[in-house]
Design an enzyme around this catalytic site. Structure first.
Site, PDB file in Angstrom:
ATOM      1  N   MET A   1      -0.039   3.986  10.529  1.00 41.61           N
ATOM      2  CA  MET A   1       0.430   5.015   9.591  1.00 41.61           C
ATOM      3  C   MET A   1       0.487   6.381  10.272  1.00 41.61           C
ATOM      4  O   MET A   1       0.056   7.386   9.711  1.00 41.61           O
ATOM      5  CB  MET A   1      -0.504   5.077   8.363  1.00 41.61           C
ATOM      6  CG  MET A   1      -0.474   3.781   7.562  1.00 41.61           C
ATOM      7  SD  MET A   1      -1.781   3.667   6.330  1.00 41.61           S
ATOM      8  CE  MET A   1      -3.121   2.984   7.291  1.00 41.61           C
TER       9      MET A   1
ATOM     10  N   LYS B   1       3.181  -1.043  -1.472  1.00 44.00           N
ATOM     11  CA  LYS B   1       3.078   0.371  -1.652  1.00 44.00           C
ATOM     12  C   LYS B   1       3.873   1.076  -0.569  1.00 44.00           C
ATOM     13  O   LYS B   1       3.668   0.789   0.581  1.00 44.00           O
ATOM     14  CB  LYS B   1       1.615   0.824  -1.477  1.00 44.00           C
ATOM     15  CG  LYS B   1       0.574  -0.170  -1.881  1.00 44.00           C
ATOM     16  CD  LYS B   1      -0.729   0.126  -1.167  1.00 44.00           C
ATOM     17  CE  LYS B   1      -1.740  -0.891  -1.541  1.00 44.00           C
ATOM     18  NZ  LYS B   1      -2.952  -0.845  -0.778  1.00 44.00           N
TER      19      LYS B   1
ATOM     20  N   ILE C   1      29.429 -46.741  17.690  1.00 44.30           N
ATOM     21  CA  ILE C   1      29.125 -45.652  16.746  1.00 44.30           C
ATOM     22  C   ILE C   1      29.216 -46.148  15.307  1.00 44.30           C
ATOM     23  O   ILE C   1      28.372 -45.830  14.466  1.00 44.30           O
ATOM     24  CB  ILE C   1      30.077 -44.463  16.984  1.00 44.30           C
ATOM     25  CG1 ILE C   1      29.805 -43.888  18.385  1.00 44.30           C
ATOM     26  CG2 ILE C   1      29.880 -43.386  15.939  1.00 44.30           C
ATOM     27  CD1 ILE C   1      30.809 -42.889  18.856  1.00 44.30           C
TER      28      ILE C   1
ATOM     29  N   ASP D   1       3.016  -6.869  -1.104  1.00 42.80           N
ATOM     30  CA  ASP D   1       3.466  -5.482  -1.025  1.00 42.80           C
ATOM     31  C   ASP D   1       4.601  -5.317  -0.025  1.00 42.80           C
ATOM     32  O   ASP D   1       5.131  -6.285   0.505  1.00 42.80           O
ATOM     33  CB  ASP D   1       2.316  -4.500  -0.802  1.00 42.80           C
ATOM     34  CG  ASP D   1       1.364  -4.973   0.257  1.00 42.80           C
ATOM     35  OD1 ASP D   1       1.862  -5.367   1.321  1.00 42.80           O
ATOM     36  OD2 ASP D   1       0.143  -4.948   0.013  1.00 42.80           O
TER      37      ASP D   1
HETATM   38  N1  SAH Z   1      -3.125  -4.621   7.411  1.00 43.98           N
HETATM   39  C1  SAH Z   1      -2.045  -4.183   8.220  1.00 43.98           C
HETATM   40  C2  SAH Z   1      -1.937  -2.678   8.290  1.00 43.98           C
HETATM   41  C3  SAH Z   1      -1.618  -2.043   6.980  1.00 43.98           C
HETATM   42  S1  SAH Z   1      -1.440  -0.318   7.097  1.00 43.98           S
HETATM   43  C4  SAH Z   1      -2.195  -4.772   9.624  1.00 43.98           C
HETATM   44  O1  SAH Z   1      -3.212  -5.359   9.944  1.00 43.98           O
HETATM   45  O2  SAH Z   1      -1.250  -4.660  10.389  1.00 43.98           O
HETATM   46  C5  SAH Z   1       0.287  -0.124   7.283  1.00 43.98           C
HETATM   47  C6  SAH Z   1       0.637   0.323   8.669  1.00 43.98           C
HETATM   48  O3  SAH Z   1       0.608  -0.778   9.548  1.00 43.98           O
HETATM   49  C7  SAH Z   1       2.028   0.866   8.801  1.00 43.98           C
HETATM   50  O4  SAH Z   1       2.112   2.196   8.383  1.00 43.98           O
HETATM   51  C8  SAH Z   1       2.258   0.736  10.281  1.00 43.98           C
HETATM   52  O5  SAH Z   1       1.614   1.750  10.979  1.00 43.98           O
HETATM   53  C9  SAH Z   1       1.544  -0.560  10.596  1.00 43.98           C
HETATM   54  N2  SAH Z   1       2.442  -1.685  10.659  1.00 43.98           N
HETATM   55  C10 SAH Z   1       2.385  -2.817   9.923  1.00 43.98           C
HETATM   56  N3  SAH Z   1       3.340  -3.685  10.272  1.00 43.98           N
HETATM   57  C11 SAH Z   1       4.026  -3.103  11.281  1.00 43.98           C
HETATM   58  C12 SAH Z   1       5.128  -3.488  12.091  1.00 43.98           C
HETATM   59  N4  SAH Z   1       5.745  -4.669  11.929  1.00 43.98           N
HETATM   60  N5  SAH Z   1       5.580  -2.644  13.024  1.00 43.98           N
HETATM   61  C13 SAH Z   1       4.993  -1.447  13.205  1.00 43.98           C
HETATM   62  N6  SAH Z   1       3.946  -1.032  12.469  1.00 43.98           N
HETATM   63  C14 SAH Z   1       3.452  -1.837  11.534  1.00 43.98           C
END
Ligand code: SAH
Length: 465
Positions: A382, A269, A23, A247
């Site tokens: 959403m 947002k 070692i 975001d």
């Molecule tokens: N562009 C994103 C969606 C954006 S809209 C995509 O392709 O996934 C935002 C929504 O995405 C949230 O309100 C939820 O419904 C969903 N979302 C995103 N990430 C998520 C996660 N890890 N688990 C559950 N829902 C998710």
């Protein structure tokens, strides 16, 4: 951080190794690679050390260890099989503030050895803080296969031309862009394939052509949450960006992977709180790119699925700004996979529809008749706030009240939670609990497979109906 990683210059520095077995020989070899001035102290010097003694120019002292033996050394390693000696070496070194390592006894060490990938001058060091050395070694093996052997030569080329490049490109930001182009473009490829002269010529040619490099925007899908669901391209571009615009859906784990000195701009947002209105985000991206920045616009999931990615690049397109779009794993596929709910299945669903359940003035405008058709899966983004309305509308349009439905919270992350029920029961079940955003709703008989196929450990899986 339990240990602070630093790289210590050992050239010509006096280092002591106590012990002279196998070692010890391994540690001596490492120290020698760093150019240390090595003394070996041991009562008897065994074959492994004897065999390297001359080639490495080791000084050997044959005696029992006493505390004053550490005098004058910068670094001490104890590699004996005698615990009492090891302890004495450690305490003697510590008393004098000398860095000390006792092999296999982390509690006696003031520093520990990482697993190393040596592409000198590039060195990658990995440590598990002593918790799981094997894991660190496995990771090293991965890096070994990932980092081409020519990386050291590439670094040497960069070092050779650094001064010249500095005199020709004055702005540090522009210089960094130049180097990133060199180090991962055709010049790097020439080095990796052993054409060093050609590589140098290519670099000089590029330097001559280098006037002004414009900015650009990378519209990047960052996936649903788990950092290792990013694509390689997303990661590469995140590490090149000067500015990151992100975001709420982009997880802290993912932000951690962005280039350390990149400027980070948060633009919302939350459902009700748009930190920046969409038009302002579009304008911001354009402004940054026009100022010559490489802008990584990080979006949760996929930028083209309920991500308003189209609007953002439209502005860029109108203003003649270069951009690229990197797809990401959308919440539907991330959540479905991690919940063990296949979105399509020969026995259950031949199609899958993604809709947004976003309420507009208290209402959801969807084609309920179409969504209520059997043999399909409906994924609602959403959909938490409107959940009760969604279930009621579907039942009113012909879906059976016992149609399975799942709500997945923070899918793919360690906070993932799956709540399942039926159109009739889920809304009440969900409102009885504290649910954390983001959440995704999956509707259809595929949800019944969750009990059988779930594999990911949720924080609390409630699958009762
Ligand atoms: N562009 C994103 C969606 C954006 S809209 C995509 O392709 O996934 C935002 C929504 O995405 C949230 O309100 C939820 O419904 C969903 N979302 C995103 N990430 C998520 C996660 N890890 N688990 C559950 N829902 C998710």
């Amino acid at each position: 951080m339990q240990y602070f990683p630093i790289f210590v210059k050992l050239q010509g520095q006096a280092c002591l190794v106590v012990g002279a077995g196998e070692i010890a020989a391994r540690k001596i070899d490492l120290l020698a690679r760093a150019g240390a001035d090595i003394t070996v102290l041991a009562k008897t010097v065994k074959a492994p050390v004897l065999s390297i003694q001359t080639t490495l120019g080791l000084k050997v002292v044959q005696k029992n260890f006493t505390p004053s033996d550490v005098d004058g050394f910068k670094l001490v390693i104890s590699a004996t099989d005698n615990p009492a000696t090891n302890e004495l070496v450690a305490s003697s070194a510590k008393q004098q503030g000398i860095l000390v390592n006792v092999v296999d006894s982390p509690e006696l060490c003031s520093f520990i050895f990482p697993a190393i990938v040596d592409r000198s001058p590039i060195i990658a060091a990995i440590s598990s803080g002593g918790a799981a050395p094997v894991l660190a070694r496995l990771l090293r093996a991965k890096l070994e296969s990932l980092i081409p052997p020519g990386y050291g030569q590439l670094a040497q080329l960069a070092e050779k031309c650094r001064g010249l490049v500095k005199t020709r490109i004055h702005q540090p930001a522009q210089r960094r862009i130049f180097w990133e182009d060199i180090l991962q473009g055709s010049v790097a490829e020439s080095v990796f394939s052993g054409r060093l002269q050609q590589a140098e010529q290519q670099l000089l040619d590029k330097l001559d052509q280098n006037h002004k490099v414009g900015g650009e925007v990378y519209l990047i899908g960052a996936g649903p949450g788990a950092a290792d669901l990013l694509t390689f391209r997303a990661l590469r571009l995140m590490q090149q960006a000067d500015v990151v615009v992100y975001d709420r859906l982009v997880s802290p784990e993912i932000l951690d992977l962005v280039r350390r000195d990149a400027q980070k701009i948060y633009v919302g947002k939350q459902r009700q709180d748009h930190a920046l209105p969409q038009e302002d985000i579009n304008a911001l991206l354009a402004k940054l790119a026009k100022a010559g920045k490489r802008v990584a616009r990080l979006k949760g999931g996929d930028p083209f699925i309920f991500g308003r990615g189209g609007e953002e690049i439209e502005t860029l397109m109108q203003q003649g700004i270069a951009f690229q779009v990197v797809p990401g794993i959308t919440a539907a596929s991330g959540c479905a996979s991690y919940a063990g709910i296949p979105l399509t299945h020969r026995d259950h669903a031949q199609s899958c529809v993604f809709v947004t359940g976003h309420l507009k003035e208290g209402d959801i405008n969807l084609n309920w008749t179409q969504l209520a058709l059997p043999k399909q899966t409906v994924v609602v983004y959403m959909g938490l706030v409107g959940l009760e309305k969604i279930c009621a509308e579907l039942m009113a349009h012909g879906s059976p009240a016992d149609l399975p439905i799942a709500l997945i919270q923070q899918g793919t992350t360690r906070q993932q939670r799956v709540i399942t029920g039926t159109l009739a029961t889920l809304p009440a079940k969900v409102s009885a609990q504290e649910v954390k955003a983001p959440t995704l709703v999956i509707i259809g008989t595929v949800v019944s497979l969750h009990d059988k196929l779930r594999w990911f450990q949720d924080i609390a899986t409630d699958s009762g109906r």
